[in-house]
Design a protein around this motif. Structure first.
Motif, short mmCIF file in Angstrom:
data_model
loop_
_atom_site.label_atom_id
_atom_site.label_comp_id
_atom_site.label_asym_id
_atom_site.label_seq_id
_atom_site.Cartn_x
_atom_site.Cartn_y
_atom_site.Cartn_z
N ASN A 223 0.92 -1.12 0.13
CA ASN A 223 -0.09 0.12 -0.13
C ASN A 223 0.97 1.25 -0.15
N THR A 224 1.90 1.19 -0.68
CA THR A 224 2.62 2.54 -0.74
C THR A 224 2.92 2.60 -2.47
N ASP A 272 2.60 6.90 1.15
CA ASP A 272 1.95 5.69 1.92
C ASP A 272 0.25 6.10 1.82
N LEU A 273 -0.29 5.16 1.19
CA LEU A 273 -1.68 5.51 0.84
C LEU A 273 -2.68 4.94 2.02
N GLN A 274 -2.16 4.29 3.07
CA GLN A 274 -2.94 4.29 4.26
C GLN A 274 -3.03 5.51 5.14
#
Length: 282
Positions: A223-224, A272-274
């Motif tokens: 999730n990056t 960082d998508l989170q």
């Protein structure tokens, strides 16, 4: 026990062969270092890579398909095949489906994103490509038009070099490979910041991603996003949008868009998508 050098080599090999989705801004280097194309090949298995080229976005699919076939063959891929779909019925071709079930990488070329979606959206072939890429069973790359189709919504056309306004951008349904993003390509070369801002104003829940030429936003399994290439990737985060007049604005009237976050990332940077935060690998 393995010594430190061998451990480092094994770790580097595992990283280089990990599947990913590569979203390329177009005009990637095909002659010299070929960093982006080499990364895609490595993530598809290197010398064991079995790659499918999907050139149907192009009006000259034979020409563009042959070009990428030569490139990846010269780079020592194990097998490279062109999936030359000219009609929607080609999206049901049993031979193509068998190949997609067995391949290690798929490359979507540039051209016209509406043409690509018109031929392949919701076909068994594209559904299988999307499924395998989302399950991280293959690496998937898309350049230019092949990048534009990545989100659930896509920028299908429009103008550039103006202030943000509703008439500046044409939106359509994409392929939902990475549903939460809205991608624009050839970004600074074609002065498309206002176009992406206009699109994000319509869909503030989506992450706007503008990718320069010879530049790649590589979506990793952790999730990056990792940035590759010689240009930049512009990320527009509208999750905290406090106001926009987009619903009321007409035609080419200027848009107000308040409280955006904008990040400009270069080679080696990550996102960082989170956490919705950029960071650097160095």
């Amino acid at each position: 026990m393995f010594n430190t050098e061998i451990k480092t080599q094994i770790t580097a090999f595992a990283q280089s062969t990990k599947n990913a989705i590569l979203v390329i801004g177009g005009a990637e280097d095909k002659i010299h270092g070929r960093e982006i194309l080499q990364t895609f090949l490595n993530r598809s298995g290197g010398s064991e890579a079995v790659i499918g080229i999907v050139p149907c976005a192009s009006r000259e699919p034979t020409l563009i398909g042959d070009r990428y076939q030569r490139i990846f063959s010269d780079m020592r891929a194990k097998e490279v095949r062109i999936l030359d779909v000219r009609e929607r019925s080609g999206g049901e071709d049993s031979g193509y489906l068998k190949f997609v079930n067995e391949c290690t990488g798929i490359f979507l070329t540039g051209g016209d994103q509406l043409r690509l979606c018109g031929l392949l959206a919701e076909t068994p072939l594209m559904n299988r490509i999307v499924e395998r890429s989302q399950k991280q069973e293959i690496s998937l790359a898309g350049t230019s038009a092949g990048a534009a189709v990545m989100g659930e919504h896509m920028i299908a056309g429009g103008s550039s070099g103006e202030f943000p306004n509703r008439a500046l951008v044409d939106l359509a349904m994409g392929l939902s490979i990475i549903p939460e993003v809205l991608v624009d390509q050839h970004f600074y070369a074609r002065n498309r910041l206002a176009r992406l801002l206009s699109a994000v104003a319509s869909h503030p829940n989506l992450l706007g991603i503008g990718i320069d030429e010879d530049t790649c936003a590589m979506f990793e399994s952790d999730n990056t996003i990792q940035i590759l290439g010689r240009g930049t990737v512009t990320i527009i985060d509208a999750r905290q949008l406090s106001y926009t007049n987009q619903p009321q604005a007409l035609g080419s009237e200027p848009l107000s868009i308040h409280n955006l976050k904008l990040h400009v990332l270069a080679h080696g940077d990550r996102y960082d998508l989170q956490k919705h935060q950029p960071f650097t690998s160095f």
